[in-house]
Design a protein around this motif. Structure first.
Motif, PDB file in Angstrom:
ATOM      1  N   ARG A 120      -5.492   5.918 -13.883  1.00 25.34           N
ATOM      2  CA  ARG A 120      -4.073   6.113 -13.615  1.00 25.34           C
ATOM      3  C   ARG A 120      -3.545   5.121 -12.566  1.00 25.34           C
ATOM      4  NH1 ARG A 120      -2.606  11.399 -14.826  1.00 25.34           N
ATOM      5  NH2 ARG A 120      -0.487  10.720 -14.335  1.00 25.34           N
ATOM      6  N   GLY A 121      -4.445   4.328 -12.020  1.00 23.14           N
ATOM      7  CA  GLY A 121      -4.065   3.345 -11.020  1.00 23.14           C
ATOM      8  C   GLY A 121      -5.295   2.591 -10.568  1.00 23.14           C
ATOM      9  N   PHE A 122      -5.110   1.682  -9.593  1.00 24.68           N
ATOM     10  CA  PHE A 122      -6.212   0.862  -9.092  1.00 24.68           C
ATOM     11  C   PHE A 122      -6.159   0.796  -7.574  1.00 24.68           C
ATOM     12  CE2 PHE A 122      -6.072  -0.246 -13.459  1.00 24.68           C
ATOM     13  CZ  PHE A 122      -7.355  -0.640 -13.801  1.00 24.68           C
ATOM     14  N   LYS A 123      -7.349   0.871  -6.966  1.00 20.79           N
ATOM     15  CA  LYS A 123      -7.476   0.785  -5.514  1.00 20.79           C
ATOM     16  C   LYS A 123      -7.942  -0.611  -5.126  1.00 20.79           C
ATOM     17  CE  LYS A 123      -8.419   1.403  -1.131  1.00 20.79           C
ATOM     18  NZ  LYS A 123      -9.258   2.443  -0.549  1.00 20.79           N
ATOM     19  N   PHE A 124      -7.240  -1.218  -4.152  1.00 23.43           N
ATOM     20  CA  PHE A 124      -7.638  -2.508  -3.597  1.00 23.43           C
ATOM     21  C   PHE A 124      -7.841  -2.357  -2.093  1.00 23.43           C
ATOM     22  CE2 PHE A 124      -5.080  -3.563  -7.369  1.00 23.43           C
ATOM     23  CZ  PHE A 124      -5.963  -4.379  -8.049  1.00 23.43           C
ATOM     24  N   ALA A 143      -0.539  -8.037 -13.248  1.00 23.82           N
ATOM     25  CA  ALA A 143       0.300  -8.010 -14.447  1.00 23.82           C
ATOM     26  C   ALA A 143      -0.214  -6.971 -15.440  1.00 23.82           C
ATOM     27  CB  ALA A 143       0.355  -9.393 -15.093  1.00 23.82           C
ATOM     28  N   VAL A 144      -1.520  -6.849 -15.547  1.00 22.23           N
ATOM     29  CA  VAL A 144      -2.110  -5.852 -16.444  1.00 22.23           C
ATOM     30  C   VAL A 144      -1.757  -4.437 -15.977  1.00 22.23           C
ATOM     31  CG1 VAL A 144      -4.307  -4.853 -17.206  1.00 22.23           C
ATOM     32  CG2 VAL A 144      -3.985  -7.329 -17.230  1.00 22.23           C
ATOM     33  N   ILE A 145      -1.836  -4.224 -14.675  1.00 15.70           N
ATOM     34  CA  ILE A 145      -1.532  -2.896 -14.123  1.00 15.70           C
ATOM     35  C   ILE A 145      -0.050  -2.578 -14.295  1.00 15.70           C
ATOM     36  CG2 ILE A 145      -1.641  -1.451 -12.061  1.00 15.70           C
ATOM     37  CD1 ILE A 145      -3.886  -3.326 -11.046  1.00 15.70           C
ATOM     38  N   GLU A 146       0.808  -3.563 -14.023  1.00 13.27           N
ATOM     39  CA  GLU A 146       2.248  -3.362 -14.186  1.00 13.27           C
ATOM     40  C   GLU A 146       2.586  -3.077 -15.643  1.00 13.27           C
ATOM     41  OE1 GLU A 146       6.246  -5.684 -12.738  1.00 13.27           O
ATOM     42  OE2 GLU A 146       4.798  -6.836 -13.921  1.00 13.27           O
ATOM     43  N   ILE A 151      -0.313   2.309 -11.049  1.00 14.75           N
ATOM     44  CA  ILE A 151      -0.089   2.163  -9.612  1.00 14.75           C
ATOM     45  C   ILE A 151      -1.165   1.268  -9.009  1.00 14.75           C
ATOM     46  CG2 ILE A 151       0.013   3.419  -7.413  1.00 14.75           C
ATOM     47  CD1 ILE A 151       0.848   5.896  -9.109  1.00 14.75           C
ATOM     48  N   ALA A 152      -0.777   0.416  -8.076  1.00 20.60           N
ATOM     49  CA  ALA A 152      -1.726  -0.361  -7.276  1.00 20.60           C
ATOM     50  C   ALA A 152      -1.674   0.167  -5.848  1.00 20.60           C
ATOM     51  CB  ALA A 152      -1.384  -1.839  -7.308  1.00 20.60           C
ATOM     52  N   LEU A 153      -2.802   0.628  -5.351  1.00 22.63           N
ATOM     53  CA  LEU A 153      -2.908   1.162  -3.990  1.00 22.63           C
ATOM     54  C   LEU A 153      -3.674   0.157  -3.138  1.00 22.63           C
ATOM     55  CD1 LEU A 153      -3.755   4.820  -3.004  1.00 22.63           C
ATOM     56  CD2 LEU A 153      -4.846   2.912  -1.834  1.00 22.63           C
ATOM     57  N   PHE A 154      -3.029  -0.345  -2.091  1.00 25.21           N
ATOM     58  CA  PHE A 154      -3.630  -1.351  -1.219  1.00 25.21           C
ATOM     59  C   PHE A 154      -3.934  -0.751   0.150  1.00 25.21           C
ATOM     60  CE2 PHE A 154      -1.317  -3.911  -4.258  1.00 25.21           C
ATOM     61  CZ  PHE A 154      -2.101  -5.047  -4.443  1.00 25.21           C
ATOM     62  N   HIS A 155      -5.176  -0.875   0.603  1.00 29.35           N
ATOM     63  CA  HIS A 155      -5.463  -0.576   2.005  1.00 29.35           C
ATOM     64  C   HIS A 155      -4.592  -1.479   2.864  1.00 29.35           C
ATOM     65  CE1 HIS A 155      -7.932   0.327   5.597  1.00 29.35           C
ATOM     66  NE2 HIS A 155      -7.538  -0.889   5.932  1.00 29.35           N
ATOM     67  N   SER A 156      -4.084  -0.940   3.993  1.00 31.90           N
ATOM     68  CA  SER A 156      -3.321  -1.759   4.930  1.00 31.90           C
ATOM     69  C   SER A 156      -3.720  -1.406   6.355  1.00 31.90           C
ATOM     70  CB  SER A 156      -1.810  -1.555   4.735  1.00 31.90           C
ATOM     71  OG  SER A 156      -1.425  -0.242   5.109  1.00 31.90           O
ATOM     72  N   ASP A 187       7.277  -9.959  -6.480  1.00 37.00           N
ATOM     73  CA  ASP A 187       6.949 -10.671  -7.707  1.00 37.00           C
ATOM     74  C   ASP A 187       6.650  -9.735  -8.881  1.00 37.00           C
ATOM     75  OD1 ASP A 187       7.284 -13.122  -6.462  1.00 37.00           O
ATOM     76  OD2 ASP A 187       5.170 -13.275  -5.872  1.00 37.00           O
ATOM     77  N   PHE A 188       6.373  -8.454  -8.587  1.00 35.65           N
ATOM     78  CA  PHE A 188       6.098  -7.468  -9.632  1.00 35.65           C
ATOM     79  C   PHE A 188       6.955  -6.221  -9.390  1.00 35.65           C
ATOM     80  CE2 PHE A 188       2.357 -10.138  -9.458  1.00 35.65           C
ATOM     81  CZ  PHE A 188       2.036 -10.325 -10.798  1.00 35.65           C
ATOM     82  N   PRO A 189       8.255  -6.335  -9.610  1.00 38.94           N
ATOM     83  CA  PRO A 189       9.153  -5.213  -9.295  1.00 38.94           C
ATOM     84  C   PRO A 189       8.896  -3.968 -10.136  1.00 38.94           C
ATOM     85  CG  PRO A 189      10.322  -6.929 -10.495  1.00 38.94           C
ATOM     86  CD  PRO A 189       8.990  -7.507 -10.116  1.00 38.94           C
ATOM     87  N   GLY A 190       8.200  -4.120 -11.259  1.00 33.78           N
ATOM     88  CA  GLY A 190       7.884  -2.965 -12.091  1.00 33.78           C
ATOM     89  C   GLY A 190       6.563  -2.319 -11.743  1.00 33.78           C
TER      90      GLY A 190
END
Length: 286
Positions: A120-124, A143-146, A151-156, A187-190
């Motif tokens: 359902r999403g990806f963790k980075f 682009a594949v995820i969009e 959802i792309a989840l980024f540690h910050s 760059d990936f608004p969607g």
């Protein structure tokens, strides 16, 4: 998944080992140091154990591992086991996959495969995966995820991974400045993006990005709420009340501890259900 019956949705939990397999020695060393950083000796649950734990609490959990073989040299845990556990426990588990961006075309191919199998999403984790999120080399993966509407989840911000180890275990904090993710959001608004954790020492940057970019959310995991900075609490109560998400970082922080400390924060009563469940339910399409 009966959302109405859930107490909360935790958008940030980890499976730390595969069932029946010995712990990778590099992972064991990193988790031991992380335990000292967070205090105590956290368990190392399998995906099924995470499901059992959250079902007892009438909560749902977004669950993932981290594929950082290139950056950390530790063997990755199985996306397949996470997805299988979620399929067996659809009442409590929401599976995210993890792909090391440095795998290039193979990583893109893997992402498509995990999506087809139910991710359902990806963790980075830019720190441990040792990459700049806004490097265009990795844009094909986003682009594949969009395209899949996921959802792309980024540690910050800073990380407990490597904390206290010589040289921080080789982990470089610079990669998790959320401003690098701002480029991705533009760059990936969607692409729906979650900035994970209070982003110390870049909290103001994270808040600015979430206000500015409609596709960016913030999860509040990895910190006890009693340590939240005042500006984070203020934005949670006001401009970002529909974009803040409950996350614990289990097993490093338990949802029990997080929720108890959150109860003591000066959060408006109408905002609490948004943070604890409603925002996540809407974002995840539950």
């Amino acid at each position: 998944m009966n959302v109405a019956d859930l107490v909360a949705i935790d958008v940030h939990t980890h499976a730390e080992r595969n069932d029946g397999e010995p712990q990778d020695p590099v992972t064991a060393e990193v988790l031991e140091a992380a335990g000292r950083y967070f205090g105590g000796s956290p368990p190392q649950p399998t995906a099924q154990e995470v499901a059992d734990y959250y079902r007892e609490r009438r909560m749902a959990a977004v669950i993932f591992t981290v594929d950082d073989e290139a950056g950390m040299g530790r063997r990755r845990l199985g996306n397949a086991e996470v997805l299988a556990a979620a399929e067996a426990n659809p009442d409590v588990l929401i599976p995210f996959a993890s792909v090391d961006p440095r795998k290039g075309k193979l990583g893109v191919r893997e992402a498509r495969e995990w999506i087809a199998r139910g991710a359902r999403g990806f963790k980075f984790h830019p720190n441990t995966q040792a990459f700049w999120p806004n490097d265009r080399e990795f844009y094909a993966l986003y682009a594949v995820i969009e395209e899949a509407g996921l959802i792309a989840l980024f540690h910050s911000g800073t990380t407990g991974i490597g904390a206290g180890m010589p040289g921080g275990g080789g982990v470089r904090l610079k990669y998790s400045n959320p401003m690098a993710v701002d480029d991705v959001a533009a760059d990936f608004p969607g692409l729906s993006i979650i900035l994970a954790h209070p982003s110390f020492p870049w909290q103001d940057e994270a808040l600015a990005i979430a206000v500015h970019k409609p596709n960016v959310y913030i999860d509040l995991s990895g910190w006890s709420p009693k340590y939240f900075p005042e500006n984070l609490i203020r934005y949670t109560n006001t401009q970002l009340k529909r974009k803040m998400l409950f996350g614990s970082d289990f097993p490093l922080i338990t949802p029990d501890r997080w929720l108890a400390d959150f109860e003591r924060l000066d959060i408006r009563e109408e905002v609490r259900p948004l943070v604890l469940k409603e925002n996540a339910a809407r974002l995840l399409g539950l």
